[in-house]
Structures are given as structure tokens and as C-alpha cells.
Enzyme design. Sequence first.
Site, PDB file in Angstrom:
ATOM      1  N   LYS A  70       0.481  -1.835  -0.508  1.00 52.04           N
ATOM      2  CA  LYS A  70      -0.310  -0.116   0.299  1.00 52.04           C
ATOM      3  C   LYS A  70       1.121   1.570  -0.050  1.00 52.04           C
ATOM      4  CE  LYS A  70      -2.254   2.587   3.612  1.00 52.04           C
ATOM      5  NZ  LYS A  70      -1.214   3.453   3.850  1.00 52.04           N
ATOM      6  N   ASN A  71       1.766   1.271   1.165  1.00 47.45           N
ATOM      7  CA  ASN A  71       2.300   2.652   1.268  1.00 47.45           C
ATOM      8  C   ASN A  71       3.795   2.749  -0.223  1.00 47.45           C
ATOM      9  OD1 ASN A  71       0.815   2.673   3.171  1.00 47.45           O
ATOM     10  ND2 ASN A  71       2.108   2.711   4.727  1.00 47.45           N
TER      11      ASN A  71
ATOM     12  N   ARG B 106      -3.912  10.031   3.283  1.00 48.88           N
ATOM     13  CA  ARG B 106      -2.577  11.218   3.953  1.00 48.88           C
ATOM     14  C   ARG B 106      -1.942  10.977   2.625  1.00 48.88           C
ATOM     15  NH1 ARG B 106      -1.018  14.107   7.424  1.00 48.88           N
ATOM     16  NH2 ARG B 106       1.142  14.350   8.258  1.00 48.88           N
TER      17      ARG B 106
ATOM     18  N   CYS C 196      -5.547   8.525   8.589  1.00 47.47           N
ATOM     19  CA  CYS C 196      -5.433   8.034   9.369  1.00 47.47           C
ATOM     20  C   CYS C 196      -5.845   8.856  10.878  1.00 47.47           C
ATOM     21  CB  CYS C 196      -5.321   6.784   9.690  1.00 47.47           C
ATOM     22  SG  CYS C 196      -5.115   5.391   8.937  1.00 47.47           S
TER      23      CYS C 196
ATOM     24  N   ARG D 254      -0.447  15.257  12.753  1.00 45.62           N
ATOM     25  CA  ARG D 254       0.373  14.906  11.933  1.00 45.62           C
ATOM     26  C   ARG D 254       0.977  15.899  10.743  1.00 45.62           C
ATOM     27  NH1 ARG D 254      -2.168   9.358   9.413  1.00 45.62           N
ATOM     28  NH2 ARG D 254       0.113   8.943   8.467  1.00 45.62           N
ATOM     29  N   PRO D 255       2.104  16.643  11.410  1.00 46.04           N
ATOM     30  CA  PRO D 255       2.704  17.728  10.662  1.00 46.04           C
ATOM     31  C   PRO D 255       3.262  17.423   9.530  1.00 46.04           C
ATOM     32  CG  PRO D 255       4.092  16.736  12.760  1.00 46.04           C
ATOM     33  CD  PRO D 255       2.544  15.726  12.538  1.00 46.04           C
ATOM     34  N   ILE D 256       3.402  18.668   8.270  1.00 40.85           N
ATOM     35  CA  ILE D 256       3.676  18.010   7.748  1.00 40.85           C
ATOM     36  C   ILE D 256       4.980  19.733   7.056  1.00 40.85           C
ATOM     37  CG2 ILE D 256       2.382  17.777   6.091  1.00 40.85           C
ATOM     38  CD1 ILE D 256       1.576  20.185   4.377  1.00 40.85           C
ATOM     39  N   ASP D 257       5.654  20.314   7.914  1.00 37.86           N
ATOM     40  CA  ASP D 257       5.761  20.793   8.281  1.00 37.86           C
ATOM     41  C   ASP D 257       7.635  20.497   7.315  1.00 37.86           C
ATOM     42  OD1 ASP D 257       6.523  19.672  11.365  1.00 37.86           O
ATOM     43  OD2 ASP D 257       8.730  19.948  10.940  1.00 37.86           O
ATOM     44  N   GLN D 258       8.140  19.622   8.107  1.00 38.81           N
ATOM     45  CA  GLN D 258       9.346  18.879   7.072  1.00 38.81           C
ATOM     46  C   GLN D 258       9.354  19.131   5.574  1.00 38.81           C
ATOM     47  OE1 GLN D 258      12.248  18.456   8.730  1.00 38.81           O
ATOM     48  NE2 GLN D 258      10.975  19.262   9.934  1.00 38.81           N
TER      49      GLN D 258
ATOM     50  N   ASP E 298       3.375   0.203  12.145  1.00 40.72           N
ATOM     51  CA  ASP E 298       2.392  -0.006  11.464  1.00 40.72           C
ATOM     52  C   ASP E 298       2.102  -1.419  12.070  1.00 40.72           C
ATOM     53  OD1 ASP E 298       2.138   2.923  10.652  1.00 40.72           O
ATOM     54  OD2 ASP E 298       2.507   1.917   8.641  1.00 40.72           O
TER      55      ASP E 298
ATOM     56  N   ARG F 297      -9.187   0.641   3.258  1.00 36.03           N
ATOM     57  CA  ARG F 297      -8.005   1.079   2.880  1.00 36.03           C
ATOM     58  C   ARG F 297      -6.822   1.030   2.330  1.00 36.03           C
ATOM     59  NH1 ARG F 297      -8.773   6.654   5.774  1.00 36.03           N
ATOM     60  NH2 ARG F 297      -7.026   7.794   4.171  1.00 36.03           N
TER      61      ARG F 297
HETATM   62  C1  EPZ Z   1       3.999   7.700   6.265  1.00 34.42           C
HETATM   63  O1  EPZ Z   1       3.309   8.281   7.366  1.00 34.42           O
HETATM   64  C2  EPZ Z   1       3.057   5.989   6.760  1.00 34.42           C
HETATM   65  N1  EPZ Z   1       2.296   6.183   6.009  1.00 34.42           N
HETATM   66  C3  EPZ Z   1       2.600   5.292   7.998  1.00 34.42           C
HETATM   67  O2  EPZ Z   1       1.617   4.435   7.567  1.00 34.42           O
HETATM   68  C4  EPZ Z   1       3.427   5.411   9.334  1.00 34.42           C
HETATM   69  O3  EPZ Z   1       2.954   4.984  10.378  1.00 34.42           O
HETATM   70  C5  EPZ Z   1       4.620   6.772   8.549  1.00 34.42           C
HETATM   71  O4  EPZ Z   1       5.050   6.751   7.573  1.00 34.42           O
HETATM   72  C6  EPZ Z   1       5.757   5.692   9.614  1.00 34.42           C
HETATM   73  O5  EPZ Z   1       6.600   4.857   9.013  1.00 34.42           O
HETATM   74  C7  EPZ Z   1       2.128   6.912   4.600  1.00 34.42           C
HETATM   75  O6  EPZ Z   1       2.578   5.980   4.044  1.00 34.42           O
HETATM   76  C8  EPZ Z   1       1.122   6.774   3.439  1.00 34.42           C
HETATM   77  P1  EPZ Z   1       6.500  10.590   8.594  1.00 34.42           P
HETATM   78  P2  EPZ Z   1       4.280   9.570   7.240  1.00 34.42           P
HETATM   79  O7  EPZ Z   1       6.219  11.812   7.789  1.00 34.42           O
HETATM   80  O8  EPZ Z   1       4.964   9.538   5.904  1.00 34.42           O
HETATM   81  C9  EPZ Z   1       6.765  12.851  12.447  1.00 34.42           C
HETATM   82  C10 EPZ Z   1      -0.049   3.090   7.798  1.00 34.42           C
HETATM   83  O9  EPZ Z   1      -0.684   3.059   8.708  1.00 34.42           O
HETATM   84  N2  EPZ Z   1       7.054  14.506  11.273  1.00 34.42           N
HETATM   85  O10 EPZ Z   1       7.191   9.005   8.250  1.00 34.42           O
HETATM   86  O11 EPZ Z   1       2.611  10.543   7.428  1.00 34.42           O
HETATM   87  C11 EPZ Z   1       4.943  12.661  12.868  1.00 34.42           C
HETATM   88  O12 EPZ Z   1       4.628  13.448  13.396  1.00 34.42           O
HETATM   89  C12 EPZ Z   1       0.135   4.438   7.359  1.00 34.42           C
HETATM   90  O13 EPZ Z   1      -0.163   2.954   6.489  1.00 34.42           O
HETATM   91  C13 EPZ Z   1       6.890  15.638  11.733  1.00 34.42           C
HETATM   92  O14 EPZ Z   1       6.956  16.123  12.659  1.00 34.42           O
HETATM   93  O15 EPZ Z   1       5.045   9.605   8.250  1.00 34.42           O
HETATM   94  C14 EPZ Z   1       5.708  11.552  12.991  1.00 34.42           C
HETATM   95  O16 EPZ Z   1       5.883  11.588  14.593  1.00 34.42           O
HETATM   96  C15 EPZ Z   1      -0.274   5.121   8.690  1.00 34.42           C
HETATM   97  N3  EPZ Z   1       7.244  17.233  10.289  1.00 34.42           N
HETATM   98  C16 EPZ Z   1       7.027  10.854  12.426  1.00 34.42           C
HETATM   99  O17 EPZ Z   1       7.411  12.355  11.679  1.00 34.42           O
HETATM  100  C17 EPZ Z   1       6.159  15.951   9.008  1.00 34.42           C
HETATM  101  O18 EPZ Z   1       6.066  17.180   8.341  1.00 34.42           O
HETATM  102  C18 EPZ Z   1       7.132  10.393  10.819  1.00 34.42           C
HETATM  103  O19 EPZ Z   1       6.016  10.539  10.478  1.00 34.42           O
HETATM  104  C19 EPZ Z   1       6.329  14.633   8.928  1.00 34.42           C
HETATM  105  C20 EPZ Z   1       6.694  14.043   9.828  1.00 34.42           C
END
Ligand code: EPZ
Length: 431
Positions: free
Chosen positions: A22-23, A93, A117, A123-127, A307, A399
Site C-alpha cells: 500500500k505505502n 494521507r 488515518c 500529523r504535521p507536514i512542516d518537514q 504500523d 483502505r
Molecule cells: C507514513 O506516514 C505511513 N503512511 C504511515 O503508515 C506510517 O505510520 C509512517 O509513515 C511511519 O512509518 C504512508 O506511507 C502513506 P512520517 P507519514 O512522516 O509519512 C513526524 C499506515 O498505517 N513528522 O514518517 O505521514 C510525525 O509527526 C500509515 O499505513 C513531523 O514532525 O509519517 C511522526 O512523529 C499510518 N513533521 C514522524 O515524523 C513532518 O513534516 C514520522 O512521520 C512529517 C512528519
Amino acid sequence: MTKYVINGGKPLHGEIEISGAKNAAVAIIPAALMVDGVCRIENLPEISDVKTLLHILKEMGAKLRVVDKRTLDIDCSRIGTSHATFDMMRRIRASYYIIGALLGRFGRADVAMPGGCNFGGVRPIDQHIKGFTAMGANVKVRNGIVSAVTGDGLRGATIYLDVVSVGATINLMLGAALAQGITIIENAAKEPHIVDLANFLNSMGADIRGAGTSVIKIRGVKRMSGGFYSIIPDQIEAGTYMAAVAGAGGRVLIKDVIPKHLEGISGKLREMGVTIVDLEDSIIVQRDAPLLRTHIKTMPYPGFPTDMQPQISTVLCLAEGTSTVTEGVWDNRFKYVDELAKMGSFIRVDGRTAIIEGVPYLTGAPIKASDLRAGAALVIAGLAAHGRTVIEGVNYIERGYEKMTQKLSSLGADIKIIFERDEPRFKKKIV
Ligand code: EPZ
């Protein structure tokens, strides 16, 4: 409302095949937006997140052609818009990958803030924004819309991610693939789906090195043309069935997997007394002895995946003694614990750690899924429990899991879907 009804307590026996990841799929489909030609994508999972993304692409003008059940041709060569439908974007997402793809291709993007989800935390996108800004984009978020504009396209930059983020790594890789010059992403995530996206982009003509390590170097190219690509197997779907066998007992051959991607999960299940045999592209999972307690902390790959946290915590409810599971990625991912309590589990959550006192058995109950992996965990609880479990909120499960009830039924589980009329299911035909 659609529900799953499970009569638990039956060990699982037989073999199942794992679907495409999926991812990886939800990153590769938006990546097709950047390709000036036909992309043939094989091993696409039949799940609602994939259908939603294909719908978004189609509304933007992509031509989709079904080759067979799992193979699709996507042709985005005629797309002329940098705007994506807001309503559909808010459903998932991964729609945020459309920002990177459109910025890379057109130098601008207007998309809705992603949905997806909600496990209870932010779930920030600042990075993502920090990276695009370093590459010369002016990014604004207003009224739930992300607008990103550049002068004449993105420019390569060196970006250090403050947190290891899968989403930011993928989004910046997408933007950088067609940017002018070289982009270096430091402290990048290393998940298998990141490598899969890089392989997809490279097979279309991109120049990306280092995916799977913490430093990824992307030399922007002027154009990517079409090609063929087959998506890797879903590591988390495989892990979920491994946990199901651990919880319900039995012996199952899980086919079409990459055992290396499952090492973190296999290692912990072995500690719990489960037998795992790695074969070339399949594994055997067997549990016929009592489960042993353990301690787990989720971490970015190659650590134990977040996950899989709800699913493994559910299995640990049945292990003798006290186990702990610490969530090292998300602030809050323990919403499902209240549902498990209705089945007789003993879990206390203290900050980011769940302290689990094992019980001899769980009992069936009416329960509700609150997100995708929590839903999968409740299915495992239902399979392992004595008696009847009725799970609501199964649209979350669909999903990300292809034909879960059919796969489990083929292993001898007593699981049925009850359809009720008022459920807003995604029935629309995409192609
Ligand atoms: C991906 O989410 C996956 N989703 C998630 O899987 C998975 O839990 C996650 O990666 C971690 O492995 C998809 O691939 C679609 P991250 P993503 O950015 O990309 C922080 C599932 O069940 N962060 O790696 O949104 C954030 O808050 C889903 O299949 C920032 O602070 O996760 C978290 O603590 C749910 N700023 C950590 O980083 C940012 O700009 C990891 O998030 C981005 C993230």
C-alpha cells in the site's frame, strides 16, 4: 454500516499470498503524474486508498487503462493542471505526494491538506514545507489548502530532515526528480517503499542514488518517459497475517514476501515463542506453544514498524507475564486499547508506553475500528478470542488490506462481512 463478524478460537492453517505494498503504491501512483509517457504498474493492491488516488489522477486528466486485475497503464502526458480535486484529496494521507509531483512537473501546486488515518495525534507536514522552501518554492497553507509556487521550477538543495519522515523523504524525492540541479536529502527515511519509489522513478528515467540509506542524492532530469514497474509486496500486510497466526495459533505459509523486509517483525515473534522459517520469497509461521512476553519499541525502518504496533500489542495480550510496547514514531497510537479492554485485555497506557498484563484468553465483543492498523489489530483479537466479535468501522481496514476476510476464510477463520445499506463505501468504478 458494514461489519465483520468473527467466531474466534479457530487456529489458522494453509497458505495466502501477499498483495502489493500500500505505502509504495500510494507514492508510485502520484509519481506517475511526473512521467511524460505511459507507466505500466504491476502488482497494484486492490484497496480503497489506491482507488481514491486513481480517481484523483483521472479527474486531473490522466488516462487509465486496466491491463489485468493487478496491472494498470497510467498516462499523464496530457495533464495540464497543477490543481487537484480538494474533496478526494482530503480522504487520504498520501494525497500530499501530489504536491511534490505537481511542483516537480509544473513548478506549482494547489492541493488540499491531506486527510488519512487519525490515530489521535497531530500529523504535521512542516518537514515537507521546509524542503520545498529550500528548493525555492513559496509555500502557504490557508483554509486547509496548500499552495506552492516557484519562479521557474524547483532548484536542487541540501535538506536535512529534523525528524526521520517517510512522507517528507518521498515528497522531496518526487519534487527533486525533475528539479534543476542536485538535491541531497539527509537523515532520510529508509523504509522499503522509499527504495521502491526510487526504483520506479529511476526506471522511468530519473537519477536517484542512496535510497535505503540516510543520505539520498537526486540529480534532476529534464524529463521522465514511460516504462514498466512492479510494486514490492506489502511488508505490513504480511506482518499482520504473521501476528494473526501468532494470536490464533496454527501454521501458515505466507507467499510473495521479501523475508528481509520482515526481519524486525520476525525477530520479535521468535522472542514470543513463534516459529518463523524464512524461505526465498515466502515464510512459514507456526504457533503451537504458549506465547512468551517481550518488550518492543517502534522505530523507523529497520526498527520494529509502528504500523505493526497495534497488531503485536494485541498478540501480547495473550502472552504470559508483563510486556511493554513503546511507540517511538507517533505521539499517540493507542486508541484501540479501549476496544481491546471490552474483550478482557489488561493494558495500561503511560505516555508512549503500553504496559500489557497477559490474560489466558480474550472474549468476543462488539468493538469499533478507529484507524487502519487498529482495525487489523481488532480482527486479530477477534480471531484469537473465545466467542463472537462484531467489528464496526471496517472501511478503515479496507483502505489498506486487500480482501482480508477472503484471505482469512481461506485459512479456516470463521469471518464474514455483513453489509448494511447506509455504509458510504467506495463503490464507484474508476476505470
Ligand atoms: C507514513 O506516514 C505511513 N503512511 C504511515 O503508515 C506510517 O505510520 C509512517 O509513515 C511511519 O512509518 C504512508 O506511507 C502513506 P512520517 P507519514 O512522516 O509519512 C513526524 C499506515 O498505517 N513528522 O514518517 O505521514 C510525525 O509527526 C500509515 O499505513 C513531523 O514532525 O509519517 C511522526 O512523529 C499510518 N513533521 C514522524 O515524523 C513532518 O513534516 C514520522 O512521520 C512529517 C512528519
